[in-house]
Design a protein around this motif. Sequence first.
Motif: not given
Length: 178
Positions: A59, A61, A64, A66, A93-94, A97, A102, A104, A106, A136, A141
């Motif tokens: 990943r 980062n 904001n 990933v 996109y986070k 955070d 975290m 996100r 995807n 996470d 995760t």
Amino acid sequence: MKKNVLLFLVALFFATAANAQADVTVGPKLGYQASKLSFKKEDVKGSLDNDMNFGIFVRFNFRNFVLQPELLYSYQNSSQKLNNLSLPVLFGYKLVDGKNFMMRANAGPVAYFTVGDHKPTQRKLNMGGAVGLGVDIWRFTLDINYSLGLTNVFGDLVGSAKAKQNIFTTTLGFKLRY
């Protein structure tokens, strides 16, 4: 065409890794997949017994955002007996955070490479698109993704069944580099 797609994805991965001005995380993943999402104990147990996957993720980062390419080996001991190497490249996109938390969202393409014994009518490369959520907590995760198959598993043979790899994938990973 198939080789061009694979070469593009591999080139994108290495170009991003080489030029990344980002925090990089890597680690193993273990999970299961199912053709339908269910929270019934017997359905989850059946998926855990028959439809496992494992692999690695990287990943990157960027503030904001990933980028998370993965390489997963999946095996299905159910009626289909289909083994795959899948290469999802997820852009995220986070949403939240924090220091040790975290969340996100995807999305991205997925390439499925059929490995091992398979029916002669099955394609060796199938494409899909994945969407999902990830969380996470500390070094752990958890990702839940839905992959919509874009190609017919059995190709375009006359009289072949129309089947696409539409699957839910749930994985638990551990970040080795934090």
